[in-house]
Design an enzyme around this catalytic site. Structure first.
Site, mmCIF file in Angstrom:
data_model
loop_
_atom_site.group_PDB
_atom_site.id
_atom_site.type_symbol
_atom_site.label_atom_id
_atom_site.label_comp_id
_atom_site.label_asym_id
_atom_site.label_seq_id
_atom_site.Cartn_x
_atom_site.Cartn_y
_atom_site.Cartn_z
ATOM 1 C CE LYS A 1 0.682 -17.603 -1.698
ATOM 2 N NZ LYS A 1 -0.150 -18.797 -1.571
ATOM 3 C CE1 TYR B 1 -3.148 -2.874 0.182
ATOM 4 C CE2 TYR B 1 -3.794 -2.195 2.370
ATOM 5 C CZ TYR B 1 -3.947 -3.028 1.285
ATOM 6 O OH TYR B 1 -4.908 -4.000 1.319
ATOM 7 C CG ASP C 1 -12.869 -6.180 5.930
ATOM 8 O OD1 ASP C 1 -12.451 -5.555 6.922
ATOM 9 O OD2 ASP C 1 -13.367 -5.622 4.939
#
Ligand code: NAD
Length: 347
Positions: free
Chosen positions: A186, A136, A246
């Site tokens: 990951k 981001y 979320d």
């Protein structure tokens, strides 16, 4: 204590109003409020989603209570002027790097979860999301390929100091809970994640009492709905944490229930519900204010040293739910302010 109030866009002002009613009853004159403009509202009035005056108010405050930003009218603005830049800018300027998102199912809401009640009942976890780096915040842009096709790119990176400081928050948080930390990455595909995993393992030497495990993010997404009770504390990067939190919220009943805190090294914090500005229900009185009320409780606990007052608010929310108070997202009929009334009555 000085609290900066940044209501923002959409349902932001509606849910902040209910949190302030609750804070006024619980804390009285102990808190003074400074209101600031953020998001699309700020852009429309000042030409910037995070005007300098707002940043000044934020810097002077002991804590920030933030509603939400996001306005469909602003979707075509250049990225630096979009409402969402307000939250990213505050995180960057105040070095708010540790985002704490608890997900606990209030037992009264077991039937509001999309999971089977016996699975949902086990949810009691804290997701710690790094919020100052990752893809981001990396270089991004649009370019043309050699054959003239459009290509978008966003660079993902973490340096080892960034990973070490969030890892320590993870281990310390696990220590205050059930002593289990799961680091999600990951590492089978991404170099950024390989460094993440290596550094988390190095830092674990400082916390021999904590049980550390590692999980790939795709597996973590599956395990969160298969057996959420296995998790105590999760630490992960900015993007994976954005998505997993979320998901955890839906398991816990509704996105309208979950609070969050983002702290810097001096424990000045920004407190906000994890949901956005919900333009689809803004102005209809349907927003659930509990995530914001619970964010205010986190603010009292983590930044203002008022743990007893935080407990009172959390108990009042549980009591209101026990008494049957439900907004539409929880399958009920109460409006935003009626839910606020129910919490005040429980107080
Ligand atoms: P959202 O969280 O705003 O809404 C998702 C869904 O959940 C919608 O159906 C909405 O009605 C519902 N919902 C959200 N909060 C609720 C509440 N308190 N009570 C009842 N229902 C609720 O996410 P979105 O629709 O993806 O994004 C809308 C805007 O918010 C976008 O502009 C986005 O960029 C922005 N956003 C801001 C933040 C933030 O301010 N931190 C976070 C996420 C999204």
């Amino acid at each position: 204590m000085r609290v900066a109030l940044f209501p923002g866009d959409g349902i932001g002002p509606e849910v902040i109003a209910e949190a302030v009613r609750v804070l006024e009853v619980v804390c009285g004159d102990a808190i003074e409020y400074d209101i600031g403009l953020v998001g699309g509202t700020a852009y429309k009035q000042t030409g910037h989603p995070l005007p300098p005056e707002t940043l000044e108010v934020a810097r002077a405050a002991d804590a920030i209570l933030f509603g939400a930003v996001g306005d469909p009218d602003c979707d075509n603005l250049e990225r630096a002027l979009r409402p969402e830049q307000a939250i990213l800018g505050l995180r960057k300027h105040l070095e708010l790097f540790a985002n704490l998102r608890p997900a606990t199912l209030f037992k009264e809401l077991a039937d509001a979860s999309t999971l089977r009640p016996e699975v949902a009942a086990q949810i009691d976890l804290m997701i710690i999301r790094e919020s100052n780096g990752d893809v981001y915040f990396g270089e991004k842009g649009m370019r043309k390929t050699a054959t003239g096709r459009r290509e978008g790119y966003d660079i993902m990176s973490y340096n080892e100091d960034e990973v070490a400081r969030i890892a320590r928050v993870g281990f310390e948080t696990a220590r205050a809970r059930r002593g289990k930390l799961c680091s999600v990455d990951k590492a089978n595909v991404l170099e950024t994640s390989q460094l993440w995993r290596d550094v988390v393992i190095e830092i674990s030497a400082e916390f021999p009492d904590i049980e550390l495990s590692h999980m790939y993010v795709d597996n973590a997404a599956m395990q969160l709905v298969r057996n959420p009770g296995q998790f105590d504390t999760i630490v992960t990067g900015n993007m994976f944490g954005d998505i997993l939190s979320d998901q955890a919220s839906m398991c816990a009943g509704s996105i309208g229930m979950l609070p969050s805190a983002t702290l810097n090294a001096s424990k000045q914090g920004l407190y906000e519900p994890i949901h956005g500005s919900a333009p689809d229900i803004a102005g209809t009185g349907k927003a659930n204010p509990l995530a914001t009320i619970l964010s205010a409780a986190m603010m009292l606990r983590y930044s203002l040293g008022m743990a007893a007052e935080a407990d009172r608010i959390e108990r009042a929310v549980a009591k209101a739910l026990e008494n049957g108070a439900r907004t539409a997202d929880l399958g009920g009929k109460l409006s935003t302010s009626q839910m606020g009334d129910a919490v005040l009555a429980a107080l």
